[in-house]
Design a protein around this motif. Structure first.
Motif, PDB file in Angstrom:
ATOM      1  N   LYS A 179      41.123  18.514-103.047  1.00 56.48           N
ATOM      2  CA  LYS A 179      39.818  19.180-103.153  1.00 56.48           C
ATOM      3  C   LYS A 179      39.882  20.210-104.273  1.00 56.48           C
ATOM      4  O   LYS A 179      40.559  21.230-104.153  1.00 56.48           O
ATOM      5  CB  LYS A 179      39.453  19.824-101.812  1.00 56.48           C
ATOM      6  CG  LYS A 179      38.029  20.328-101.743  1.00 56.48           C
ATOM      7  CD  LYS A 179      37.632  20.520-100.286  1.00 56.48           C
ATOM      8  CE  LYS A 179      36.273  21.138-100.118  1.00 56.48           C
ATOM      9  NZ  LYS A 179      35.888  21.203 -98.686  1.00 56.48           N
ATOM     10  N   VAL A 201      39.476  24.624-100.420  1.00 61.90           N
ATOM     11  CA  VAL A 201      39.507  24.332-101.853  1.00 61.90           C
ATOM     12  C   VAL A 201      40.968  24.471-102.318  1.00 61.90           C
ATOM     13  O   VAL A 201      41.650  25.430-101.956  1.00 61.90           O
ATOM     14  CB  VAL A 201      38.573  25.271-102.648  1.00 61.90           C
ATOM     15  CG1 VAL A 201      38.756  25.067-104.155  1.00 61.90           C
ATOM     16  CG2 VAL A 201      37.124  25.030-102.247  1.00 61.90           C
ATOM     17  N   ASP A 218      33.216  12.874 -93.007  1.00 57.59           N
ATOM     18  CA  ASP A 218      32.757  14.019 -93.814  1.00 57.59           C
ATOM     19  C   ASP A 218      33.334  15.337 -93.305  1.00 57.59           C
ATOM     20  O   ASP A 218      33.646  16.233 -94.089  1.00 57.59           O
ATOM     21  CB  ASP A 218      31.220  14.120 -93.770  1.00 57.59           C
ATOM     22  CG  ASP A 218      30.566  12.971 -94.521  1.00 57.59           C
ATOM     23  OD1 ASP A 218      31.254  12.371 -95.396  1.00 57.59           O
ATOM     24  OD2 ASP A 218      29.398  12.659 -94.234  1.00 57.59           O
ATOM     25  N   GLU A 257      34.879  18.550 -95.343  1.00 61.06           N
ATOM     26  CA  GLU A 257      34.288  19.900 -95.239  1.00 61.06           C
ATOM     27  C   GLU A 257      35.324  20.924 -94.798  1.00 61.06           C
ATOM     28  O   GLU A 257      35.322  22.068 -95.274  1.00 61.06           O
ATOM     29  CB  GLU A 257      33.140  19.900 -94.222  1.00 61.06           C
ATOM     30  CG  GLU A 257      31.840  19.350 -94.770  1.00 61.06           C
ATOM     31  CD  GLU A 257      30.937  18.820 -93.656  1.00 61.06           C
ATOM     32  OE1 GLU A 257      31.086  19.250 -92.496  1.00 61.06           O
ATOM     33  OE2 GLU A 257      30.094  17.954 -93.973  1.00 61.06           O
ATOM     34  N   SER A 295      37.134  21.678-105.855  1.00 61.63           N
ATOM     35  CA  SER A 295      36.062  22.686-105.797  1.00 61.63           C
ATOM     36  C   SER A 295      35.341  22.453-104.471  1.00 61.63           C
ATOM     37  O   SER A 295      35.598  21.454-103.795  1.00 61.63           O
ATOM     38  CB  SER A 295      35.096  22.506-106.981  1.00 61.63           C
ATOM     39  OG  SER A 295      34.141  21.510-106.668  1.00 61.63           O
ATOM     40  N   PRO A 296      34.414  23.354-104.074  1.00 57.12           N
ATOM     41  CA  PRO A 296      33.737  23.138-102.788  1.00 57.12           C
ATOM     42  C   PRO A 296      33.033  21.785-102.699  1.00 57.12           C
ATOM     43  O   PRO A 296      32.809  21.269-101.604  1.00 57.12           O
ATOM     44  CB  PRO A 296      32.736  24.293-102.721  1.00 57.12           C
ATOM     45  CG  PRO A 296      33.367  25.374-103.547  1.00 57.12           C
ATOM     46  CD  PRO A 296      34.065  24.660-104.680  1.00 57.12           C
ATOM     47  N   THR A 297      32.717  21.192-103.842  1.00 53.91           N
ATOM     48  CA  THR A 297      31.979  19.924-103.812  1.00 53.91           C
ATOM     49  C   THR A 297      32.730  18.740-104.431  1.00 53.91           C
ATOM     50  O   THR A 297      32.186  17.636-104.496  1.00 53.91           O
ATOM     51  CB  THR A 297      30.635  20.079-104.565  1.00 53.91           C
ATOM     52  OG1 THR A 297      30.929  20.624-105.860  1.00 53.91           O
ATOM     53  CG2 THR A 297      29.677  20.986-103.818  1.00 53.91           C
ATOM     54  N   ASP A 298      33.952  18.959-104.898  1.00 51.85           N
ATOM     55  CA  ASP A 298      34.670  17.866-105.578  1.00 51.85           C
ATOM     56  C   ASP A 298      36.018  17.566-104.947  1.00 51.85           C
ATOM     57  O   ASP A 298      36.806  18.478-104.705  1.00 51.85           O
ATOM     58  CB  ASP A 298      34.925  18.216-107.054  1.00 51.85           C
ATOM     59  CG  ASP A 298      33.630  18.353-107.825  1.00 51.85           C
ATOM     60  OD1 ASP A 298      32.952  17.338-107.979  1.00 51.85           O
ATOM     61  OD2 ASP A 298      33.298  19.496-108.214  1.00 51.85           O
TER      62      ASP A 298
END
Ligand code: SAH
Length: 211
Positions: free
Chosen positions: A189, A168, A160, A164, A191-194
């Motif tokens: 990456k 982006v 992870d 992290e 977006s910050p979450t994708d």
């Protein structure tokens, strides 16, 4: 006897070109500019420019040039990027990456290998590559985020921390699997979450330990 190492490097480039069908001149030029023999022990230097992995100390290996070339191609590097290499080993792949980006941080678990890599990188004139000793499954938070992450040892699953610490828009190339079966996985990456993941082809790396 003097050996013309430039000619040997040119032969290596032709072999990489033939086996990977890569035509990216920036990547092929990196192989012309980085003296692989400087990253090997005396006993291995005669095979420095063969397109194969070469044994390094402590049961590790210097990656195969054509495999590094493919990973670098998947990363789509730019001169402005900051990059992380996890599993720096001899420092050879980090030096190649250093030809394509602005700054490279290399993290290597085994202190003796990290120390030797620093010496080899200095001899090779790779002034934009910095090697840190540590467990790369945690990434290297002090210099994050990274535009590009190259992982040169295979975990069972993608740590992870590396996702992290990827910026982006950033890309990661990482072998994933066990000692019998691994796949080179490439992440973008978005977006910050994708992260968009792509499984590319089979490969063989030493295991990423720790974590
Ligand atoms: N790119 C290197 C490949 C070295 S082999 C080269 O071209 O020489 C992979 C390296 O990953 C080994 O040196 C091993 O010690 C290192 N490694 C394994 N697990 C690690 C971890 N958790 N963190 C950092 N390095 C690790």
């Amino acid at each position: 006897m003097t050996v013309d190492l430039r000619a040997e490097r040119q032969d290596l480039i032709e072999r990489i070109r033939a086996s990977t069908e890569l035509s990216d001149e920036r990547i092929l030029n990196a192989f012309a500019n980085v003296p692989r023999h400087e990253f090997l022990s005396e006993a291995q230097r005669s095979i420095a420019y063969e397109d194969r992995a070469v044994p390094l100390d402590e049961g590790q290996t210097v990656s195969q040039p054509s495999m590094i070339a493919i990973m670098l191609s998947e990363l789509e590097c730019d001169v402005g990027h900051r990059a992380l290499e996890v599993g720096t080993g001899s420092g050879y792949a980090a030096a190649l990456l250093g030809q394509l980006v602005a700054q490279v941080y290399g993290i290597e678990l085994r202190p003796a290998l990290a120390a030797r890599a620093r010496v080899s990188l200095e001899r090779a004139g790779a002034t934009n590559v910095h090697v840190v000793t540590g467990d790369g499954t945690r990434g290297l938070p002090e210099h994050a985020p990274y535009d590009r992450i190259l992982v040169s040892a295979a975990p069972a699953r993608i740590p992870d921390a590396l996702i992290e610490q990827l910026a982006v828009g950033g890309r990661i190339a990482i072998p994933v699997g066990n000692e019998h079966s691994q796949t080179l996985v490439v992440g973008h990456k978005t977006s910050p979450t994708d992260v968009e993941w792509r499984r590319t082809f089979p490969c063989i790396f030493v295991p990423l330990v720790g974590g």
